[in-house]
Design a protein around this motif. Structure first.
Motif, PDB file in Angstrom:
ATOM      1  N   PHE A  73      90.181  -9.687 120.428  1.00  0.00           N
ATOM      2  CA  PHE A  73      89.360  -8.542 120.820  1.00  0.00           C
ATOM      3  C   PHE A  73      88.828  -8.721 122.235  1.00  0.00           C
ATOM      4  O   PHE A  73      88.830  -7.793 123.045  1.00  0.00           O
ATOM      5  N   ASN A 246      84.721  -9.887 110.820  1.00  0.00           N
ATOM      6  CA  ASN A 246      85.649  -9.533 111.901  1.00  0.00           C
ATOM      7  C   ASN A 246      87.079  -9.820 111.456  1.00  0.00           C
ATOM      8  O   ASN A 246      87.321 -10.422 110.403  1.00  0.00           O
ATOM      9  N   ASP A 274      87.021  -4.899 114.017  1.00  0.00           N
ATOM     10  CA  ASP A 274      87.429  -5.023 115.425  1.00  0.00           C
ATOM     11  C   ASP A 274      88.731  -4.278 115.706  1.00  0.00           C
ATOM     12  O   ASP A 274      88.934  -3.766 116.796  1.00  0.00           O
TER      13      ASP A 274
END
Length: 338
Positions: A73, A246, A274
């Motif tokens: 990310f 995440n 994400d």
């Protein structure tokens, strides 16, 4: 190395005329422009960026301080920032702090010596150090791209992590799941805390209890997701749906579940957070909460440019919020009776 005086001599003009041609600051006849450009090409002349910056008081360069992370990310976000800088005619100097205050201090000094026009901070631990180094007054416009201490001088971009955590849990609840677990990120980080709060909000909305043994913490990496799943699989009773802080943790959790022979999503539905590039290529592909890195990068650079152009009329401490949304893929389905 050729100088501007050499160009002026070969072209048969003054140095000021060469400067006007190169910087397009005054009308110069086509004939003289052609002579200057031919001299530049003949001498392979490159204008001094340092000299020009001293004259016009801008380097068209931004500095970006990041703490290196294995999470794709962040690499996508850095790419988006660099691409936007390039589109706007700016260069980006990227510095990795590695969470070390001394490296941070050295990088800050280097960036200011390079006369950067603005700073982008993507390292929460950096912000207090920044103010300590400069007595609370930042010497250049600065935008914070993650969470940290509030300060009236900082422009800030933040994701709505509470909404994202809520959307993740609400998706599973709308599918019919009533037994949900959650792998939460490190609670010293505000996005992790808010995603967990969003999960709790959705469960409260459906008047469902949260079982503490189904709530496990990790460090936003694959290893902690893998370990949390191994711990969950040891329980006699397990949730049918799982929200994970995440995508990196979700990748580790998927791996551990598949190694244990779990059928996904039939026996366990998983939602990540994400929407990293790998998410769609996992098996099953990962349902997740999307954060728009392209827009985040564009917004950060736009805030810096706005601050540079209108700093006398802008209020301090602007906050821009990026709204996340759900991306449904193959890792979630309605609960299946086994």
């Amino acid at each position: 190395m050729a100088t501007i005086k050499d160009v002026a001599r070969v072209a048969g003009v003054s140095t000021s005329t060469v400067s006007h041609v190169l910087n397009q600051t005054r009308y110069v006849s086509d004939e003289i422009q052609q002579r200057v450009q031919q001299a530049v090409k003949q001498l392979n002349y490159a204008p001094s960026a340092v000299a020009r910056s001293l004259k016009v008081n801008t380097t068209r360069t931004f500095g970006m301080l990041v703490t290196v992370s294995s999470n794709p990310f962040f690499s996508e976000l850095v790419r988006a920032v660099e691409h936007t800088c390039f589109q706007q005619g700016y260069h980006l100097i990227l510095c990795n702090t590695e969470g070390d205050p001394q490296r941070l201090h050295n990088h800050l000094q280097l960036l200011l010596q390079r006369r950067v026009d603005g700073l982008l901070l993507m390292c929460t631990e950096a912000q207090q150090q920044v103010f300590a180094d400069f007595g609370g007054n930042l010497p250049v416009p600065t935008v914070v791209m993650d969470w940290g201490p509030l300060h009236p001088q900082l422009d800030r971009i933040q994701d709505n992590s509470l909404l994202g955590g809520y959307l993740a849990a609400k998706h599973l609840l709308e599918l019919g799941h009533r037994h949900l677990g959650c792998f939460i990120g490190p609670q010293d980080k505000q996005p992790a805390r808010e995603r967990w709060q969003g999960f709790q909000q959705a469960m409260a909305e459906y008047q469902l209890p949260i079982r503490p043994e189904w709530v496990l913490s990790g460090e936003f990496d694959c290893a902690s997701g893998y370990q949390a799943m191994q711990q969950l699989l040891q329980l006699t009773e397990r949730p049918t749906g799982l929200c994970i802080g995440n995508d990196m943790m979700a990748m580790g959790a998927l791996s551990a579940a598949q190694e244990a022979g779990l059928r996904l999503p039939q026996e366990l539905s998983i939602v990540g957070y994400d929407d990293i590039p790998f998410a769609r290529y996992l098996s099953p592909s990962l349902t997740t909460i999307h954060q728009d890195t392209e827009r985040l990068g564009q917004t950060a650079v736009a805030l810096l440019l706005q601050r540079l152009q209108e700093h006398h009329s802008l209020e301090a401490g602007q906050i821009q919020q990026i709204t996340p949304h759900l991306v449904v893929r193959g890792s979630t389905c309605a609960p299946v009776a086994i």
